[in-house]
Design a protein around this motif. Structure first.
Motif, PDB file in Angstrom:
ATOM      1  N   PRO A   1       1.224  -1.237  -0.463  1.00  0.00           N
ATOM      2  CA  PRO A   1      -0.207   0.428  -0.159  1.00  0.00           C
ATOM      3  C   PRO A   1       1.163   1.027  -0.150  1.00  0.00           C
ATOM      4  O   PRO A   1       2.163   1.319   0.866  1.00  0.00           O
ATOM      5  CB  PRO A   1      -0.918  -0.531   1.445  1.00  0.00           C
ATOM      6  CG  PRO A   1       0.020  -0.971   2.344  1.00  0.00           C
ATOM      7  CD  PRO A   1       0.840  -1.700   1.848  1.00  0.00           C
ATOM      8  N   PRO A   2       0.101   2.494  -0.796  1.00  0.00           N
ATOM      9  CA  PRO A   2       0.710   3.340   0.380  1.00  0.00           C
ATOM     10  C   PRO A   2       1.192   4.199   0.749  1.00  0.00           C
ATOM     11  O   PRO A   2       0.501   4.283   1.657  1.00  0.00           O
ATOM     12  CB  PRO A   2       0.461   4.331  -1.473  1.00  0.00           C
ATOM     13  CG  PRO A   2      -1.018   3.804  -1.156  1.00  0.00           C
ATOM     14  CD  PRO A   2      -0.825   1.704  -1.339  1.00  0.00           C
ATOM     15  N   ALA A   3       2.094   5.047   1.459  1.00  0.00           N
ATOM     16  CA  ALA A   3       2.235   6.101   2.714  1.00  0.00           C
ATOM     17  C   ALA A   3       1.446   6.481   2.016  1.00  0.00           C
ATOM     18  O   ALA A   3       0.921   6.873   1.290  1.00  0.00           O
ATOM     19  CB  ALA A   3       3.530   6.346   2.584  1.00  0.00           C
ATOM     20  N   ARG A   4       0.628   7.553   3.455  1.00  0.00           N
ATOM     21  CA  ARG A   4      -0.757   7.814   3.484  1.00  0.00           C
ATOM     22  C   ARG A   4      -0.059   9.821   2.384  1.00  0.00           C
ATOM     23  O   ARG A   4      -0.974  10.176   2.210  1.00  0.00           O
ATOM     24  CB  ARG A   4      -1.278   8.717   5.008  1.00  0.00           C
ATOM     25  CG  ARG A   4      -2.152   9.121   5.553  1.00  0.00           C
ATOM     26  CD  ARG A   4      -2.729   9.595   6.201  1.00  0.00           C
ATOM     27  NE  ARG A   4      -4.279  10.684   6.413  1.00  0.00           N
ATOM     28  CZ  ARG A   4      -3.996  12.191   6.477  1.00  0.00           C
ATOM     29  NH1 ARG A   4      -3.124  12.256   6.251  1.00  0.00           N
ATOM     30  NH2 ARG A   4      -4.610  12.867   6.209  1.00  0.00           N
ATOM     31  N   GLU A   5       0.818   9.724   3.145  1.00  0.00           N
ATOM     32  CA  GLU A   5       2.213  10.477   2.496  1.00  0.00           C
ATOM     33  C   GLU A   5       1.844  10.704   1.312  1.00  0.00           C
ATOM     34  O   GLU A   5       1.766  11.888   0.471  1.00  0.00           O
ATOM     35  CB  GLU A   5       3.378  11.406   2.607  1.00  0.00           C
ATOM     36  CG  GLU A   5       3.679  12.170   2.250  1.00  0.00           C
ATOM     37  CD  GLU A   5       5.233  12.878   2.982  1.00  0.00           C
ATOM     38  OE1 GLU A   5       5.865  12.498   2.466  1.00  0.00           O
ATOM     39  OE2 GLU A   5       5.318  13.461   3.912  1.00  0.00           O
ATOM     40  N   ALA A   6       2.249   9.612   0.520  1.00  0.00           N
ATOM     41  CA  ALA A   6       2.136   9.664  -1.580  1.00  0.00           C
ATOM     42  C   ALA A   6       0.671  10.078  -1.710  1.00  0.00           C
ATOM     43  O   ALA A   6       0.899  10.053  -2.739  1.00  0.00           O
ATOM     44  CB  ALA A   6       2.441   8.019  -1.360  1.00  0.00           C
ATOM     45  N   VAL A   7      -0.241   9.616  -0.984  1.00  0.00           N
ATOM     46  CA  VAL A   7      -1.807   9.626  -1.181  1.00  0.00           C
ATOM     47  C   VAL A   7      -2.326  11.654  -1.351  1.00  0.00           C
ATOM     48  O   VAL A   7      -2.781  12.239  -1.698  1.00  0.00           O
ATOM     49  CB  VAL A   7      -2.927   8.899  -1.030  1.00  0.00           C
ATOM     50  CG1 VAL A   7      -4.260   9.536  -0.874  1.00  0.00           C
ATOM     51  CG2 VAL A   7      -2.897   7.878  -0.805  1.00  0.00           C
TER      52      VAL A   7
END
Length: 208
Positions: free
Chosen positions: A145-151
């Motif tokens: 999964p992507p890190a929240r920061e990536a989103v």
């Protein structure tokens, strides 16, 4: 003699801002003049000034009014996002539609005049919902999964792109040989970028 209609202050302000919003969409910030707004509503110039003081304050209130409309649109999008797969197309087009109605030019004009918006977190809930979807999807598929920061970065990039597009988008597209017909394809590209971010990465492709 016509009977004077007395409205409570909140209703009067809303009607003035709705009229100003129509003028903004039709002619940009220059069209939002106190006299024009008053004529649109059917009140005196003094009535507009009574509620907003000056044209600059009217414009600042109009920008916040646009933000409120955007929040309502976003909540409608979020309400449509059930526990099933999220399609970010509604988000992309809701953002683009608001800024296409003159709010991009208004924000730029106010920024140039020295005004700064101190608000934050407009899209926090969008980020949270997309990240939660990414975690569910990746848990089910075995992807990373992507890190929240990536989103966060992806949504911020989208917001910046659609907010500046009515002012600078044509020039940026022409710089790489694209014409005006590419605008919709660019929005579609952003939809795919969000989908790709939420989908995560295959474990074999994760840098290590």
């Amino acid at each position: 003699m016509a009977t004077r209609v007395r409205r409570n202050p909140d209703d009067a302000r809303r009607m003035i801002l709705e009229a100003a919003s129509r003028l903004l969409a039709a002619g940009g910030p220059a069209a939002v003049q106190v006299r024009a707004v008053a004529a649109e509503v059917g009140v005196s110039d003094a009535a507009v000034n009574h509620h907003f003081g000056t044209r600059d304050r009217l414009l600042e209130s109009l920008l916040r009014f646009g933000g409120t409309k955007l929040k309502a649109e976003l909540h409608a999008v979020l309400d449509a996002w059930t526990d099933g797969p999220i399609d970010p197309a509604e988000l992309v087009h809701a953002l683009a539609a608001l800024y296409a109605d003159g709010y991009a030019e208004l924000a730029l004009a106010l920024h140039r005049s020295g005004w700064r918006d101190t608000g934050s977190g407009l899209l926090d809930e969008v980020v949270d919902r997309l990240h939660a979807q990414a975690l569910r999807h990746c848990a089910a598929t075995g992807r990373t999964p992507p890190a929240r920061e990536a989103v966060q970065l992806t949504v911020a990039g989208l917001h910046q792109a659609v907010a500046t597009d009515p002012v600078l988008g044509s020039e940026f597209r022409r710089s790489v040989g694209l014409d005006e017909t590419a605008r919709e394809r660019m929005l579609d590209w952003w939809v795919e970028i969000l989908r790709t971010t939420v989908a995560g990465q295959d474990p074999d492709s994760t840098p290590g």
